[in-house]
Structures are given as C-alpha cells and as structure tokens.
Write an enzyme that holds these catalytic residues in place. Structure first.
Site, short mmCIF file in Angstrom:
data_model
loop_
_atom_site.label_atom_id
_atom_site.label_comp_id
_atom_site.label_asym_id
_atom_site.label_seq_id
_atom_site.Cartn_x
_atom_site.Cartn_y
_atom_site.Cartn_z
NE ARG A 101 -2.27 1.04 3.88
CZ ARG A 101 -2.99 1.57 4.79
NH1 ARG A 101 -4.32 1.61 4.75
NH2 ARG A 101 -2.46 2.16 5.96
CB THR A 105 -1.99 7.17 -3.19
OG1 THR A 105 -1.40 5.84 -3.48
CG2 THR A 105 -0.96 8.12 -3.88
CG ASP A 197 3.03 -1.95 9.16
OD1 ASP A 197 3.23 -3.15 9.03
OD2 ASP A 197 3.08 -1.04 8.24
CG ASP A 200 6.65 -2.64 9.75
OD1 ASP A 200 7.54 -2.98 8.84
OD2 ASP A 200 6.31 -1.47 9.79
C1 PRP Z 1 -1.23 -3.76 4.90
C2 PRP Z 1 -1.97 -4.97 5.20
C3 PRP Z 1 -2.85 -4.95 4.14
C4 PRP Z 1 -3.14 -3.46 3.93
C5 PRP Z 1 -4.30 -3.01 4.31
O1 PRP Z 1 -0.15 -4.06 3.86
O2 PRP Z 1 -1.16 -6.31 5.71
O3 PRP Z 1 -2.55 -5.60 3.08
O4 PRP Z 1 -1.84 -2.78 4.49
O5 PRP Z 1 -4.59 -1.71 3.99
P1 PRP Z 1 -5.83 -1.29 2.92
O6 PRP Z 1 -6.79 -1.99 3.38
O7 PRP Z 1 -5.86 -0.03 3.11
O8 PRP Z 1 -5.45 -1.70 1.60
P2 PRP Z 1 1.33 -3.26 3.72
O9 PRP Z 1 0.75 -2.75 2.15
O10 PRP Z 1 1.67 -2.40 4.79
O11 PRP Z 1 2.29 -4.47 3.41
P3 PRP Z 1 3.14 -5.47 4.18
O12 PRP Z 1 2.08 -6.46 4.32
O13 PRP Z 1 4.21 -5.82 3.33
O14 PRP Z 1 3.51 -4.69 5.22
N1 URA Z 2 -2.11 -1.93 7.68
C1 URA Z 2 -1.66 -2.30 8.62
O1 URA Z 2 -0.63 -3.13 8.85
N2 URA Z 2 -2.12 -1.61 9.96
C2 URA Z 2 -3.44 -0.84 9.73
O2 URA Z 2 -3.80 -0.34 10.76
C3 URA Z 2 -3.71 -0.70 8.37
C4 URA Z 2 -3.00 -1.08 7.20
#
Ligand code: PRP
Ligand code: URA
Length: 206
Positions: A101, A105, A197, A200
């Site tokens: 994400r 944006t 997150d 993370d």
């Molecule tokens: C996080 C989470 C989802 C997304 C949710 O992933 O694991 O995939 O954000 O947000 P949304 O509903 O607004 O799309 P991230 O993009 O941070 O990637 P990661 O899993 O690699 O940390």
């Molecule tokens: N992605 C995450 O990992 N946590 C949130 O709260 C939103 C998006």
C-alpha cells in the site's frame, strides 16, 4: 456477508497481540493460533459430498469436503496466517499475491501473483490480518476472480468499517470473516484502535 467471530479465545489472543509491548515472537504465535481458530469457524458451512468408504469392519456412507481449499495470503502480512490454517487443513494449496500500500495515496500496488491450477474449482480463502481502506483486499479479490476463482472468502484479523463497506459494495457475494471490527481509520489510513503495522510486527521490520 460480514461475520465477526466473537469467541473468548480469539478475543483474548487478539488482546495480547494488540498490546504495544507484545514482541515479534508472541505476536506471530498468537496470530498463528487465532488463524487456526478462525479456520474452524470459517469452514463450518463448507459444502460436503457423500463418499463410500470401508472401515476395518464394514462399508459406510459418509462425507468429505466437496472442494479443495486454496489459501491466498496477501504478502507480506497475510503469510502470518498460513501456518495456523494449514495445521487444520494440511492438504490446502497456497497461492500468493504481492501487494503493498502506497503510504501517501493508500492505493495498492501489485508486485507478485502465483496460484495453483485448481483455483477455479477450489474454496479460496484470501488472507490478510488488516482490512483498512479495503483497497488491497479489493484488488486481491479482483485478481483471483480474473484467474477464474468462483468460491471466495476474505479472512482478516481486524477490520475497519470503511474496508468492510468497500468489499461489500465491490464484491457483495464474498463472505468476510473478522476476529474484530474496530472503530475507524485514522488520517494515515491505520485502523483504530487496531494493532499498528501488522507486517512490521510479524517480521520485526520496525
Ligand atoms: C497492509 C496490510 C494490508 C493492507 C491493508 O499491508 O497487511 O495488506 O496494508 O490496507 P488497505 O485495506 O488500506 O489496503 P502493507 O501494504 O503495509 O504491506 P506489508 O504486508 O508488506 O507490510
Ligand atoms: N495496514 C496495517 O498493517 N495496519 C493498519 O492499521 C492499516 C493497514
């Protein structure tokens, strides 16, 4: 349809994970355990087919799952839900969707996709701990549909009302399963109160 799996064990383990002082090891372990508990509830109404088997004593008619199960974690954080579900469904095959994400944006960007060949006939579970704006889940569902998937469930740990609304409107036939429905998104698109997150915290990258 939205299903919030209100179960004392799930809520307890989620409370452990949400706490800011929960370290990577305990976070991963509780996520594993919750994913397994959720799988038990999610498969409750899965279709079965009649089969004839032979026990050591005689033949009998009984039932097996009608369709294969394919798990599709959204990378990275969705990976943290795979092992817990596979402990219950060891025959499940696993596809992967890489999405991140954009922090400005909040739009999802695809960087990887690979699926087993039985995707169109399988019960597909899309896995991601966080359903925030719903952009990532929406993109993942659209992608598996384009590859032929027909029986799709979305399995997340924590959801925001905004994300639930988006999936209900873009993919009304997809059942959504959450361990908890939280209050709202903050101005950075994080779920409140949430757990921070997820990627993370699973992988120790912050
Ligand atoms: C996080 C989470 C989802 C997304 C949710 O992933 O694991 O995939 O954000 O947000 P949304 O509903 O607004 O799309 P991230 O993009 O941070 O990637 P990661 O899993 O690699 O940390
Ligand atoms: N992605 C995450 O990992 N946590 C949130 O709260 C939103 C998006």
């Amino acid at each position: 349809m939205l299903n919030v799996l209100n179960h004392p064990l799930i809520t307890h383990k989620l409370a452990v994970m949400r706490a800011v002082d929960c370290g990577t090891k305990d976070f991963r372990q509780n996520l594993d355990e919750i994913a397994g508990l959720m799988a038990y509830e999610i498969t409750r109404n899965m279709p079965t087919k009649k089969v004839r088997i032979t026990t050591p004593l005689e033949d009998m008619d009984t039932f097996k799952l009608a369709r294969d199960i394919v798990l599709v974690p959204i990378l990275r954080a969705g990976l943290g839900m795979v092992d817990g579900i596979r402990a219950l469904i060891p025959t499940a095959k696993v596809g992967h969707i890489g999405l991140y994400r954009d922090e400005e944006t909040l739009e999802p960007h695809e960087y990887f996709a690979k699926f087993p060949s039985n995707l169109p006939d399988a019960e597909v579970m899309i896995l991601d701990p966080m359903l925030a704006t719903g952009g990532s889940a929406d993109a993942a569902i659209t992608l598996v549909k384009r590859r032929g998937a027909r029986f799709i469930r979305l399995v997340c740990l924590v959801g925001a009302p905004e994300g639930v609304k988006r999936i209900e409107s873009s993919h009304p036939e997809v059942d959504i399963f959450l361990a908890a429905l939280d209050d709202k998104l903050n101005d950075k698109g994080y779920i409140m109160p949430g757990l921070g997150d997820a990627g993370d915290r699973i992988f120790g990258t912050k």
